[in-house]
Design a protein around this motif. Sequence first.
Motif, PDB file in Angstrom:
ATOM      1  N   PRO A   1       0.085  -5.699  -7.669  1.00 44.94           N
ATOM      2  CA  PRO A   1      -0.147  -6.337  -6.366  1.00 44.94           C
ATOM      3  C   PRO A   1       1.058  -6.228  -5.426  1.00 44.94           C
ATOM      4  O   PRO A   1       0.899  -5.912  -4.242  1.00 44.94           O
ATOM      5  CB  PRO A   1      -0.438  -7.799  -6.738  1.00 44.94           C
ATOM      6  CG  PRO A   1      -1.067  -7.701  -8.078  1.00 44.94           C
ATOM      7  CD  PRO A   1      -0.322  -6.582  -8.771  1.00 44.94           C
ATOM      8  N   ARG A   2       2.265  -6.451  -5.927  1.00 45.09           N
ATOM      9  CA  ARG A   2       3.449  -6.368  -5.045  1.00 45.09           C
ATOM     10  C   ARG A   2       3.673  -4.958  -4.519  1.00 45.09           C
ATOM     11  O   ARG A   2       4.027  -4.757  -3.349  1.00 45.09           O
ATOM     12  CB  ARG A   2       4.687  -6.882  -5.781  1.00 45.09           C
ATOM     13  CG  ARG A   2       4.688  -8.390  -5.928  1.00 45.09           C
ATOM     14  CD  ARG A   2       5.968  -8.938  -6.508  1.00 45.09           C
ATOM     15  NE  ARG A   2       5.929 -10.398  -6.457  1.00 45.09           N
ATOM     16  CZ  ARG A   2       6.337 -11.120  -5.435  1.00 45.09           C
ATOM     17  NH1 ARG A   2       6.855 -10.525  -4.374  1.00 45.09           N
ATOM     18  NH2 ARG A   2       6.267 -12.437  -5.453  1.00 45.09           N
ATOM     19  N   GLU A   3       3.477  -3.948  -5.369  1.00 37.24           N
ATOM     20  CA  GLU A   3       3.615  -2.564  -4.913  1.00 37.24           C
ATOM     21  C   GLU A   3       2.548  -2.231  -3.873  1.00 37.24           C
ATOM     22  O   GLU A   3       2.825  -1.571  -2.865  1.00 37.24           O
ATOM     23  CB  GLU A   3       3.495  -1.604  -6.102  1.00 37.24           C
ATOM     24  CG  GLU A   3       4.685  -1.620  -7.034  1.00 37.24           C
ATOM     25  CD  GLU A   3       4.463  -0.779  -8.269  1.00 37.24           C
ATOM     26  OE1 GLU A   3       5.426  -0.136  -8.723  1.00 37.24           O
ATOM     27  OE2 GLU A   3       3.323  -0.758  -8.800  1.00 37.24           O
ATOM     28  N   TYR A   4       1.331  -2.722  -4.112  1.00 37.89           N
ATOM     29  CA  TYR A   4       0.232  -2.449  -3.180  1.00 37.89           C
ATOM     30  C   TYR A   4       0.512  -3.055  -1.807  1.00 37.89           C
ATOM     31  O   TYR A   4       0.392  -2.378  -0.780  1.00 37.89           O
ATOM     32  CB  TYR A   4      -1.081  -3.006  -3.747  1.00 37.89           C
ATOM     33  CG  TYR A   4      -2.200  -3.008  -2.735  1.00 37.89           C
ATOM     34  CD1 TYR A   4      -2.877  -1.844  -2.422  1.00 37.89           C
ATOM     35  CD2 TYR A   4      -2.552  -4.177  -2.060  1.00 37.89           C
ATOM     36  CE1 TYR A   4      -3.889  -1.844  -1.467  1.00 37.89           C
ATOM     37  CE2 TYR A   4      -3.562  -4.188  -1.116  1.00 37.89           C
ATOM     38  CZ  TYR A   4      -4.217  -3.012  -0.819  1.00 37.89           C
ATOM     39  OH  TYR A   4      -5.213  -3.007   0.133  1.00 37.89           O
ATOM     40  N   TRP A   5       0.897  -4.341  -1.759  1.00 35.21           N
ATOM     41  CA  TRP A   5       1.113  -4.984  -0.463  1.00 35.21           C
ATOM     42  C   TRP A   5       2.322  -4.399   0.261  1.00 35.21           C
ATOM     43  O   TRP A   5       2.332  -4.311   1.498  1.00 35.21           O
ATOM     44  CB  TRP A   5       1.257  -6.501  -0.627  1.00 35.21           C
ATOM     45  CG  TRP A   5      -0.037  -7.154  -1.015  1.00 35.21           C
ATOM     46  CD1 TRP A   5      -0.339  -7.756  -2.203  1.00 35.21           C
ATOM     47  CD2 TRP A   5      -1.225  -7.244  -0.219  1.00 35.21           C
ATOM     48  NE1 TRP A   5      -1.634  -8.212  -2.198  1.00 35.21           N
ATOM     49  CE2 TRP A   5      -2.200  -7.917  -0.991  1.00 35.21           C
ATOM     50  CE3 TRP A   5      -1.563  -6.816   1.059  1.00 35.21           C
ATOM     51  CZ2 TRP A   5      -3.483  -8.179  -0.518  1.00 35.21           C
ATOM     52  CZ3 TRP A   5      -2.838  -7.076   1.539  1.00 35.21           C
ATOM     53  CH2 TRP A   5      -3.784  -7.743   0.750  1.00 35.21           C
ATOM     54  N   SER A   6       3.315  -3.954  -0.485  1.00 26.07           N
ATOM     55  CA  SER A   6       4.453  -3.267   0.121  1.00 26.07           C
ATOM     56  C   SER A   6       3.986  -1.960   0.758  1.00 26.07           C
ATOM     57  O   SER A   6       4.409  -1.598   1.866  1.00 26.07           O
ATOM     58  CB  SER A   6       5.515  -2.996  -0.940  1.00 26.07           C
ATOM     59  OG  SER A   6       6.582  -2.256  -0.398  1.00 26.07           O
ATOM     60  N   LEU A   7       3.098  -1.248   0.073  1.00 29.60           N
ATOM     61  CA  LEU A   7       2.543  -0.007   0.608  1.00 29.60           C
ATOM     62  C   LEU A   7       1.742  -0.266   1.885  1.00 29.60           C
ATOM     63  O   LEU A   7       1.874   0.455   2.877  1.00 29.60           O
ATOM     64  CB  LEU A   7       1.647   0.644  -0.454  1.00 29.60           C
ATOM     65  CG  LEU A   7       0.893   1.905  -0.037  1.00 29.60           C
ATOM     66  CD1 LEU A   7       1.862   3.053   0.169  1.00 29.60           C
ATOM     67  CD2 LEU A   7      -0.144   2.273  -1.089  1.00 29.60           C
ATOM     68  N   VAL A   8       0.918  -1.321   1.859  1.00 24.69           N
ATOM     69  CA  VAL A   8       0.108  -1.658   3.044  1.00 24.69           C
ATOM     70  C   VAL A   8       1.008  -1.954   4.243  1.00 24.69           C
ATOM     71  O   VAL A   8       0.714  -1.541   5.369  1.00 24.69           O
ATOM     72  CB  VAL A   8      -0.835  -2.851   2.741  1.00 24.69           C
ATOM     73  CG1 VAL A   8      -1.476  -3.381   4.020  1.00 24.69           C
ATOM     74  CG2 VAL A   8      -1.916  -2.431   1.747  1.00 24.69           C
ATOM     75  N   ARG A   9       2.124  -2.656   4.016  1.00 19.21           N
ATOM     76  CA  ARG A   9       3.044  -2.913   5.122  1.00 19.21           C
ATOM     77  C   ARG A   9       3.630  -1.616   5.671  1.00 19.21           C
ATOM     78  O   ARG A   9       3.903  -1.505   6.860  1.00 19.21           O
ATOM     79  CB  ARG A   9       4.175  -3.844   4.659  1.00 19.21           C
ATOM     80  CG  ARG A   9       3.789  -5.306   4.614  1.00 19.21           C
ATOM     81  CD  ARG A   9       5.001  -6.206   4.464  1.00 19.21           C
ATOM     82  NE  ARG A   9       5.647  -6.027   3.177  1.00 19.21           N
ATOM     83  CZ  ARG A   9       5.297  -6.668   2.063  1.00 19.21           C
ATOM     84  NH1 ARG A   9       4.296  -7.521   2.086  1.00 19.21           N
ATOM     85  NH2 ARG A   9       5.949  -6.460   0.934  1.00 19.21           N
ATOM     86  N   GLY A  10       3.808  -0.629   4.792  1.00 21.35           N
ATOM     87  CA  GLY A  10       4.396   0.632   5.229  1.00 21.35           C
ATOM     88  C   GLY A  10       3.434   1.540   5.971  1.00 21.35           C
ATOM     89  O   GLY A  10       3.820   2.215   6.927  1.00 21.35           O
TER      90      GLY A  10
END
Length: 202
Positions: free
Chosen positions: A28-37
């Motif tokens: 989840p943390r990697e995914y939301w970081s990706l979405v922000r990018g």
Amino acid sequence: MARRSESSLATLLLTTRLFERKARPLSPREYWSLVRGVGEPAELFGRDRRSIVEPLGGRGDLGERVSALLDEATRIALDLERLELAGFAAVTPFDPVYPRRLRDRLQDDAPPVLFAVGPLELLSADGLAIVGSRAASEEAREVAARAARIAVRAGKAVISGGAKGVDQTSMAAAFQAGGQVLGILAGGLEARVRDRETRHVI
């Protein structure tokens, strides 16, 4: 559910473990970081590895994983079709039924995908959570049942984990009182839905 958006499909490709994956799905943390990018995950479709790495802060290892995960679209489409024919739904933050409160309260720990069976609007229903011991006393089970009936009279759903004891007692009491019940299961959803009584309730 309506036709799935490209960003919803990308989310499923990046995060789910429906089958053995070549690359490790994003947390989840990697995914939301990706979405922000990148904003919309659909923007990643059709990019080569180098153009994926750029919005990831130059992390080539993560870019390799993202590229490998997105390459499995055909396989995941077949698994999703199988699940949907069996009555299951896969809900992502890019679907209107995804409960926004999860993202608001859990932030980067919010699950990118929820698997559900039954009325999806219950995911966002106001409710009372009732959880407790599996080895609850008769008195504790009666308190749970009473709380569930009060919640139903107040127009609230009863939310619980589905385990034996307090959880199942409160859920059964709410159902018998004509209320709505939402189970957040720790175990496999498919196995639970095979249970005859669970299918009847759904």
